[in-house]
Write a protein that holds these residues in place. Structure first.
Motif, PDB file in Angstrom:
ATOM      1  N   LYS A 149      44.705  20.650  11.686  1.00 41.26           N
ATOM      2  CA  LYS A 149      45.456  21.174  12.835  1.00 41.26           C
ATOM      3  C   LYS A 149      45.718  20.094  13.885  1.00 41.26           C
ATOM      4  O   LYS A 149      46.800  20.048  14.478  1.00 41.26           O
ATOM      5  CB  LYS A 149      44.698  22.339  13.466  1.00 41.26           C
ATOM      6  CG  LYS A 149      44.757  23.629  12.661  1.00 41.26           C
ATOM      7  CD  LYS A 149      43.928  24.696  13.345  1.00 41.26           C
ATOM      8  CE  LYS A 149      43.930  26.008  12.581  1.00 41.26           C
ATOM      9  NZ  LYS A 149      43.047  27.017  13.200  1.00 41.26           N
ATOM     10  N   ALA A 170      49.277  19.067  15.119  1.00 41.84           N
ATOM     11  CA  ALA A 170      49.640  19.181  16.536  1.00 41.84           C
ATOM     12  C   ALA A 170      50.256  17.883  17.040  1.00 41.84           C
ATOM     13  O   ALA A 170      51.206  17.888  17.835  1.00 41.84           O
ATOM     14  CB  ALA A 170      48.406  19.535  17.361  1.00 41.84           C
ATOM     15  N   SER A 175      53.273  20.899  18.938  1.00 39.75           N
ATOM     16  CA  SER A 175      53.183  22.358  19.066  1.00 39.75           C
ATOM     17  C   SER A 175      51.988  22.753  19.919  1.00 39.75           C
ATOM     18  O   SER A 175      50.844  22.385  19.607  1.00 39.75           O
ATOM     19  CB  SER A 175      53.076  23.006  17.679  1.00 39.75           C
ATOM     20  OG  SER A 175      52.688  24.353  17.794  1.00 39.75           O
ATOM     21  N   MET A 232      49.771  25.092  17.901  1.00 42.81           N
ATOM     22  CA  MET A 232      48.973  24.364  16.926  1.00 42.81           C
ATOM     23  C   MET A 232      47.803  23.649  17.605  1.00 42.81           C
ATOM     24  O   MET A 232      46.678  23.629  17.080  1.00 42.81           O
ATOM     25  CB  MET A 232      49.845  23.349  16.186  1.00 42.81           C
ATOM     26  CG  MET A 232      49.111  22.568  15.113  1.00 42.81           C
ATOM     27  SD  MET A 232      48.416  23.629  13.828  1.00 42.81           S
ATOM     28  CE  MET A 232      49.915  24.141  12.997  1.00 42.81           C
ATOM     29  N   GLU A 284      45.186  26.165  18.340  1.00 45.36           N
ATOM     30  CA  GLU A 284      44.462  26.493  17.123  1.00 45.36           C
ATOM     31  C   GLU A 284      43.480  25.379  16.746  1.00 45.36           C
ATOM     32  O   GLU A 284      42.383  25.634  16.260  1.00 45.36           O
ATOM     33  CB  GLU A 284      45.457  26.734  15.978  1.00 45.36           C
ATOM     34  CG  GLU A 284      46.019  28.136  15.932  1.00 45.36           C
ATOM     35  CD  GLU A 284      44.945  29.142  15.598  1.00 45.36           C
ATOM     36  OE1 GLU A 284      44.178  28.932  14.651  1.00 45.36           O
ATOM     37  OE2 GLU A 284      44.831  30.141  16.325  1.00 45.36           O
ATOM     38  N   ALA A 291      53.618  21.867  10.523  1.00 46.19           N
ATOM     39  CA  ALA A 291      52.790  22.902  11.142  1.00 46.19           C
ATOM     40  C   ALA A 291      52.650  24.114  10.231  1.00 46.19           C
ATOM     41  O   ALA A 291      51.550  24.671  10.080  1.00 46.19           O
ATOM     42  CB  ALA A 291      53.398  23.320  12.478  1.00 46.19           C
ATOM     43  N   LEU A 316      49.214  25.511   8.669  1.00 43.66           N
ATOM     44  CA  LEU A 316      48.800  26.881   8.966  1.00 43.66           C
ATOM     45  C   LEU A 316      48.549  27.666   7.681  1.00 43.66           C
ATOM     46  O   LEU A 316      47.601  28.455   7.598  1.00 43.66           O
ATOM     47  CB  LEU A 316      49.856  27.581   9.816  1.00 43.66           C
ATOM     48  CG  LEU A 316      49.924  27.145  11.287  1.00 43.66           C
ATOM     49  CD1 LEU A 316      51.147  27.742  11.970  1.00 43.66           C
ATOM     50  CD2 LEU A 316      48.663  27.550  12.035  1.00 43.66           C
ATOM     51  N   ALA A 319      50.041  32.151  15.376  1.00 45.42           N
ATOM     52  CA  ALA A 319      50.577  30.794  15.485  1.00 45.42           C
ATOM     53  C   ALA A 319      51.711  30.568  14.485  1.00 45.42           C
ATOM     54  O   ALA A 319      52.724  29.932  14.810  1.00 45.42           O
ATOM     55  CB  ALA A 319      49.459  29.772  15.263  1.00 45.42           C
ATOM     56  N   VAL A 331      55.558  29.585  15.572  1.00 44.44           N
ATOM     57  CA  VAL A 331      56.264  28.385  15.113  1.00 44.44           C
ATOM     58  C   VAL A 331      57.573  28.760  14.426  1.00 44.44           C
ATOM     59  O   VAL A 331      58.619  28.148  14.655  1.00 44.44           O
ATOM     60  CB  VAL A 331      55.369  27.553  14.171  1.00 44.44           C
ATOM     61  CG1 VAL A 331      56.161  26.411  13.545  1.00 44.44           C
ATOM     62  CG2 VAL A 331      54.169  27.003  14.927  1.00 44.44           C
ATOM     63  N   ASP A 377      56.661  29.173  21.088  1.00 44.47           N
ATOM     64  CA  ASP A 377      55.442  28.441  20.762  1.00 44.47           C
ATOM     65  C   ASP A 377      54.423  28.599  21.888  1.00 44.47           C
ATOM     66  O   ASP A 377      53.229  28.795  21.644  1.00 44.47           O
ATOM     67  CB  ASP A 377      55.771  26.964  20.536  1.00 44.47           C
ATOM     68  CG  ASP A 377      54.560  26.151  20.135  1.00 44.47           C
ATOM     69  OD1 ASP A 377      53.995  26.424  19.054  1.00 44.47           O
ATOM     70  OD2 ASP A 377      54.154  25.265  20.902  1.00 44.47           O
TER      71      ASP A 377
END
Length: 306
Positions: free
Chosen positions: A26, A30, A35, A38, A41, A117, A121, A177, A181, A193
């Motif tokens: 992550k 990111a 993001s 992200m 998260e 992303a 995820l 998330a 996105v 976002d």
């Protein structure tokens, strides 16, 4: 190590391994995508890793032998570490995500490389599902056919409850998330976002609140689970030396259990016979429930039945 403790340790290691890999992925995503959801998260997964270390520390410390300052041992220290985990989940996971989302709302930035992303995820969902599967396997072994919600409300295993709560929050957060996105990509609006980051934070704080509420009850002092209480009462009253139970108090002490019984005994021939009968009842309780490390038995007269 008891079966319950072993099961909790397995679940924690499942979660630690999964969250360690997820956090690294992550953070990388990111950086590549800019993001906010992200990043939120990634911080959440890092907090989860710290949480699992806390739980392992708690389980180890709970096994310390009793001493003069703690004659009943250190079993309840796991509740302290569970509370620390819940607070960390609330502030480092939830509050940070909300603040990050608010900042992104004020200063929106377009996503870069959104496919990175989405792939991360997706992988995270698979790893988190594996962690939750491991926790649920251990829960089914001890839940006795209860629904998950009922087990969550009645369990006295704070560490396993925390792991399950974290995993459920993580899966829900990943779903939010992912949607955030996708909406940002489809609409070209990075505000989605930012909203995703805020929703993830609120979700984590909500789960943390429920965990804190349950752990608070354990720290305050809870009895054994209702079905255990009832089974102990029936066991005592089925003993030939016992007429009936007047009062029964149980107190969960980490993995261990304290039992205090006030009961009307069958008439015995002498004081020595009464003491022997009480010892026999106590031994039968501790044979049936080995976790009952302390058993205090008081013979009495029940004036309400005379």
């Amino acid at each position: 190590m008891s079966a319950n403790s072993e099961g909790s340790t397995k679940a924690i290691f499942y979660a630690l391994g999964a969250n360690g890999g997820i956090a690294l992925a992550k953070f990388g995503a990111a950086i590549f995508t800019a993001s906010g959801a992200m990043l939120a998260e990634a911080i959440h997964s890092t907090a989860d890793c710290i949480n699992q270390v806390f739980l392992l520390v708690g389980l180890k410390e709970a096994k310390r032998a009793p001493d003069a300052s703690h004659p009943m041992g250190y079993g309840r220290v796991v509740y302290f570490w569970a509370m620390m985990v819940a607070l960390l989940l609330f502030f480092l996971g939830g509050a940070f995500s909300v603040l990050e989302g608010v900042e992104r709302l004020k200063h929106p930035e377009p996503l870069k490389n959104p496919m990175v992303a989405l792939v991360v995820l997706g992988i995270s969902v698979a790893l988190e599902a594996f962690s939750l599967y491991g926790a649920m396997l251990e829960i089914r072994k001890i839940a006795g056919g209860k629904s998950f919600f009922r087990w969550f409300r009645e369990t006295r295993q704070s560490e396993l409850m925390v792991v399950a709560g974290e995993d459920i929050a993580a899966l829900a957060g990943l779903a939010v998330a992912f949607v955030a996105v996708v909406l940002s990509v489809v609409t070209g609006n990075p505000v989605w976002d930012a909203i995703g980051s805020i929703v993830v934070g609120i979700l984590l704080m909500a789960v943390a609140f429920f965990v804190i509420r349950e752990v608070k009850a354990m720290i305050t002092g809870e009895s054994a689970a209702p079905e255990v209480n009832e089974a102990i009462r029936k066991h005592i009253e089925s003993h030939p030396h016992v007429d009936h139970v007047i009062n029964l108090i149980t107190l969960q002490w980490g993995e261990q259990l304290m039992i205090a019984v006030q009961a009307k005994m069958q008439r015995q021939g002498s004081d020595q016979a009464l003491i022997a009968a009480i010892n026999e009842v106590e031994e039968s309780i501790q044979a049936e429930w080995p976790q009952a490390k302390w058993c205090f038995f008081e013979p009495d007269v029940d004036n309400t039945t005379d």
